[in-house]
Motif scaffolding. Structure first.
Motif, PDB file in Angstrom:
ATOM      1  N   LEU A 145       0.811  -1.221   0.000  1.00 29.19           N
ATOM      2  CA  LEU A 145       0.000   0.000   0.000  1.00 29.19           C
ATOM      3  C   LEU A 145       0.842   1.267   0.000  1.00 29.19           C
ATOM      4  O   LEU A 145       0.299   2.374  -0.008  1.00 29.19           O
ATOM      5  CB  LEU A 145      -0.916   0.016   1.231  1.00 29.19           C
ATOM      6  CG  LEU A 145      -1.912  -1.140   1.350  1.00 29.19           C
ATOM      7  CD1 LEU A 145      -2.657  -1.059   2.670  1.00 29.19           C
ATOM      8  CD2 LEU A 145      -2.876  -1.131   0.175  1.00 29.19           C
ATOM      9  N   GLY A 146       2.158   1.122   0.062  1.00 27.94           N
ATOM     10  CA  GLY A 146       3.028   2.295   0.097  1.00 27.94           C
ATOM     11  C   GLY A 146       3.135   2.933   1.472  1.00 27.94           C
ATOM     12  O   GLY A 146       3.597   4.060   1.604  1.00 27.94           O
ATOM     13  N   LEU A 157      -7.621  -3.043   5.784  1.00 25.52           N
ATOM     14  CA  LEU A 157      -7.843  -2.816   4.354  1.00 25.52           C
ATOM     15  C   LEU A 157      -9.225  -2.246   4.062  1.00 25.52           C
ATOM     16  O   LEU A 157      -9.381  -1.441   3.135  1.00 25.52           O
ATOM     17  CB  LEU A 157      -7.597  -4.101   3.571  1.00 25.52           C
ATOM     18  CG  LEU A 157      -6.153  -4.607   3.611  1.00 25.52           C
ATOM     19  CD1 LEU A 157      -6.010  -5.903   2.824  1.00 25.52           C
ATOM     20  CD2 LEU A 157      -5.177  -3.558   3.107  1.00 25.52           C
ATOM     21  N   MET A 158     -10.232  -2.631   4.827  1.00 28.12           N
ATOM     22  CA  MET A 158     -11.588  -2.077   4.624  1.00 28.12           C
ATOM     23  C   MET A 158     -11.653  -0.599   5.016  1.00 28.12           C
ATOM     24  O   MET A 158     -12.390   0.170   4.416  1.00 28.12           O
ATOM     25  CB  MET A 158     -12.626  -2.875   5.427  1.00 28.12           C
ATOM     26  CG  MET A 158     -12.830  -4.286   4.920  1.00 28.12           C
ATOM     27  SD  MET A 158     -13.522  -4.378   3.270  1.00 28.12           S
ATOM     28  CE  MET A 158     -15.184  -3.850   3.554  1.00 28.12           C
ATOM     29  N   PRO A 165      -7.026   3.248  -2.928  1.00 26.28           N
ATOM     30  CA  PRO A 165      -7.813   2.416  -3.847  1.00 26.28           C
ATOM     31  C   PRO A 165      -7.271   0.986  -3.983  1.00 26.28           C
ATOM     32  O   PRO A 165      -8.048   0.045  -4.160  1.00 26.28           O
ATOM     33  CB  PRO A 165      -7.737   3.158  -5.184  1.00 26.28           C
ATOM     34  CG  PRO A 165      -6.665   4.176  -5.042  1.00 26.28           C
ATOM     35  CD  PRO A 165      -6.439   4.402  -3.581  1.00 26.28           C
ATOM     36  N   GLU A 166      -5.964   0.809  -3.860  1.00 31.80           N
ATOM     37  CA  GLU A 166      -5.396  -0.534  -4.011  1.00 31.80           C
ATOM     38  C   GLU A 166      -5.685  -1.437  -2.810  1.00 31.80           C
ATOM     39  O   GLU A 166      -5.478  -2.642  -2.876  1.00 31.80           O
ATOM     40  CB  GLU A 166      -3.898  -0.470  -4.298  1.00 31.80           C
ATOM     41  CG  GLU A 166      -3.074   0.214  -3.241  1.00 31.80           C
ATOM     42  CD  GLU A 166      -2.901   1.726  -3.463  1.00 31.80           C
ATOM     43  OE1 GLU A 166      -1.927   2.249  -2.915  1.00 31.80           O
ATOM     44  OE2 GLU A 166      -3.713   2.347  -4.134  1.00 31.80           O
ATOM     45  N   LEU A 193      -6.109  -5.485  -2.833  1.00 29.80           N
ATOM     46  CA  LEU A 193      -5.239  -6.301  -1.983  1.00 29.80           C
ATOM     47  C   LEU A 193      -6.072  -7.227  -1.101  1.00 29.80           C
ATOM     48  O   LEU A 193      -5.745  -8.399  -0.931  1.00 29.80           O
ATOM     49  CB  LEU A 193      -4.337  -5.398  -1.130  1.00 29.80           C
ATOM     50  CG  LEU A 193      -3.384  -6.095  -0.163  1.00 29.80           C
ATOM     51  CD1 LEU A 193      -2.445  -7.054  -0.875  1.00 29.80           C
ATOM     52  CD2 LEU A 193      -2.579  -5.055   0.621  1.00 29.80           C
ATOM     53  N   LEU A 194      -7.175  -6.715  -0.570  1.00 25.89           N
ATOM     54  CA  LEU A 194      -8.057  -7.539   0.258  1.00 25.89           C
ATOM     55  C   LEU A 194      -8.660  -8.673  -0.569  1.00 25.89           C
ATOM     56  O   LEU A 194      -8.689  -9.824  -0.115  1.00 25.89           O
ATOM     57  CB  LEU A 194      -9.166  -6.693   0.888  1.00 25.89           C
ATOM     58  CG  LEU A 194     -10.150  -7.448   1.785  1.00 25.89           C
ATOM     59  CD1 LEU A 194      -9.437  -8.123   2.944  1.00 25.89           C
ATOM     60  CD2 LEU A 194     -11.229  -6.501   2.288  1.00 25.89           C
TER      61      LEU A 194
END
Length: 150
Positions: free
Chosen positions: A37-38, A77-78, A83-84, A88-89
């Motif tokens: 996710l950076g 993640l939710m 946006p990624e 990823l999830l």
């Protein structure tokens, strides 16, 4: 510190993500997830999670690392605005977790097979020892025979 039953490295968009099995459940190495996710600071990223959603674990005798439970991974993640995160999830739920479970099952079966082979070999060697003990009962020990001749 947690006991790891198995570990695997999976790839999300060519980024390695380590997944470990702790007590039979998949846990994702937080640094790997957040790298996708950076996000650089893993410690800050996991602060909002509860104790059952994140834990400290050692991966292959490296320094302790934060790991996310499936629940903790979903939560992070939710809630993410990136946006990624949702992609990823989806990857984690539909590809990573099933692949890790399959690898862990294969590894456990291999361990069981090895234990069975070793148990069979031990039984075989015990049988040979029993046979040798029976055969050796009537034969005097070489040292005893040498002492008698003196």
């Amino acid at each position: 510190m947690s006991t790891i039953n198995s570990a695997s490295t999976l790839y999300y968009n060519s980024t390695p993500v380590r997944v470990v099995s702790i007590d039979g459940r998949p846990w994702f190495i937080a640094a790997d997830v957040f790298k996708c996710l950076g996000v650089v600071n893993t410690t800050t990223a996991v602060k909002s999670l509860r104790h059952d959603e994140v834990r400290l674990t050692e991966v292959l005798a490296q320094r302790p690392m934060q790991a996310l439970s499936e629940k903790g991974l979903r939560k992070k993640l939710m809630r993410s605005t990136k946006p990624e995160a949702h992609a990823l999830l989806d990857w984690a739920l539909h590809e990573a977790i099933p692949a890790h479970r399959e690898a862990a099952t294969t590894e456990e079966q291999a361990k069981r097979d090895t234990v069975q082979r070793l148990a069979a070999r031990v039984a075989e060697l015990e049988q040979r020892l029993s046979t040798l003990a029976v055969l050796a009962k009537g034969v005097p020990h070489p040292i005893q025979a040498a002492l008698r001749t003196q």
